[in-house]
Write a protein that holds these residues in place. Structure first.
Motif, short mmCIF file in Angstrom:
data_model
loop_
_atom_site.label_atom_id
_atom_site.label_comp_id
_atom_site.label_asym_id
_atom_site.label_seq_id
_atom_site.Cartn_x
_atom_site.Cartn_y
_atom_site.Cartn_z
N ARG A 42 89.36 -38.21 6.41
CA ARG A 42 90.66 -37.87 7.00
C ARG A 42 91.83 -38.52 6.26
O ARG A 42 92.85 -37.88 6.04
N ALA A 87 96.11 -36.37 12.10
CA ALA A 87 94.66 -36.51 12.03
C ALA A 87 94.08 -36.75 13.42
O ALA A 87 94.72 -37.33 14.28
N GLY A 141 91.94 -41.91 12.47
CA GLY A 141 92.63 -41.28 11.35
C GLY A 141 92.39 -41.97 10.03
O GLY A 141 92.65 -41.41 8.97
#
Length: 392
Positions: free
Chosen positions: A132, A148, A152
């Motif tokens: 991500r 995200a 994240g």
């Protein structure tokens, strides 16, 4: 007849509960009472998600959809006026399912096609967690904002890179901490705390139990290196809530521990973690695990307790065991009384706020520093956690 009688009783009970609730709400001082009873003296405002937004305020796309959270992410931005125009993932089965849900969006031939499309302003991702941050870096370098799924970012090294690129580009790097941003009871709690309903917040206790559903999980789910570890993954929600409700802008991890207590068949998996944190606005305790039993009618009995100097709030996010149906339950206790608040119709502002931020270059949905600090705390707690070994 029995069903009709039950319905009649439910109507009477609900009517009496609402009337009693309004009486109790009026006893709260100032702004807190207004938030509970309605914004006008003689009018109770019925909350909903029908924000007055212009469809297609921004165009957005999806890159990576390895977790089902992507559907909630898309819905949040769509509620805020965003228009999903394109998506891409390496996995054909995932894109096929996504296409059925969003037939008006285009399947891009590559990630590059999305990054090169100057009409796309925001990109969403729920790729495998360790992918991500790299996706987000490429998105920001392409001049687009990014949201995200949590976690994240899965390492402190990734965090340093993301911070650097975000500062250089000035783009938004948002993480969908859905247990606060997309939970109606938690949104309501934020309003109550801000209004002073429980005084100054002293501590938060965040519990994040989950069901494993082992047969449905992909291989990366069992590899802590891919998903970041149990604290990095699940507890990122609780760190976000700790910072938000205590108002802390600085914090440290006092102690943390993780373990694989009951899944020896997956040696790289962590099924339990907890930690103690201390900030300049309050203290916190967090416990996360993968031990939700199959007998529960929810994936997890997620709870949040917010302790204040004048009272406390308890949120039962997904289920009130052996109690009321559904989720979004809030209990408020102060010096005057004890109240139950059904938050199932509270609005969810995050999506609209994020779209506003994309358009206006503001930070109304979440400050960038808050996003990074919540992530930094979860990563540090994960990295310094002691490994526990229990015999069960």
């Amino acid at each position: 007849m029995k069903k009709a009688e039950d319905n009649r009783r439910d109507f009477i009970r609900n009517t009496m509960s609402k009337a009693a609730g309004l009486v109790m709400m009026s006893a709260l001082p100032g702004e807190a009472g207004n938030i509970l009873a309605g914004s006008k003296k003689d009018e109770v405002v019925e909350p909903n998600d029908n924000f007055v937004v212009e469809p297609g305020r921004i165009k957005f796309a999806v890159i990576g959809m390895n977790h089902g959270h992507i559907y909630g992410q898309v819905e949040a931005v769509t509620r805020g006026g965003g228009q999903l125009v394109a998506y891409y993932a390496k996995e054909a089965d995932l894109t096929a399912a996504f296409a059925k849900r969003f037939p008006d969006a285009k399947l891009a031939a590559s990630e590059k096609e999305i990054l090169d499309d100057k009409s796309i302003q925001l990109v969403l991702s729920s790729a495998i967690p360790d992918e991500r941050a790299p996706i987000g870096i490429r998105v920001m370098k392409a001049g687009k904002d990014y949201m995200a799924d949590k976690p994240g970012i899965t390492s402190l090294e990734q965090l340093a890179q993301v911070r650097k690129v975000q500062k250089e580009t000035g783009r938004i790097y948002s993480i969908m901490f859905s247990e606060r941003l997309e939970n109606r009871a938690t949104v309501k709690a934020g309003e109550l705390v801000k209004a002073g309903a429980i005084g100054k917040v002293i501590q938060t206790i965040g519990l994040g139990p989950h069901r494993t559903s082992l047969s449905t999980r992909p291989d990366w789910f069992f590899d802590a290196k891919r998903y970041g570890g149990v604290i990095c993954d699940i507890a990122s929600h609780q760190f976000d809530q700790f910072l938000f409700f205590t108002g802390s802008t600085k914090a440290e991890v006092v102690a943390s521990q993780v373990g694989n207590v009951n899944h020896p068949q997956y040696p790289k998996f962590e099924d339990f973690g907890d930690c103690i944190i201390r900030g300049n606005g309050g203290t916190g305790y967090i416990r996360v695990d993968w031990f939700t039993p199959d007998g529960l009618k929810s994936w997890g009995d997620g709870r949040l307790t917010i302790l204040g100097t004048e009272g406390y709030i308890e949120i039962r996010k997904n289920i009130d065991i052996a109690g009321r149906d559904g989720g979004n339950h809030l209990f408020l206790v102060n010096k005057k009384d004890t109240q139950y608040i059904d938050c199932s119709k509270e609005p969810l502002p995050y999506g609209k706020q994020l779209v506003d931020d994309v358009l206006n270059r503001t930070e109304t949905a979440m400050s960038q520093e808050h996003c990074f600090l919540a992530t930094e705390l979860s990563l540090k707690a994960q990295k310094q956690a002691q490994m526990i070994k229990l015999t069960v």
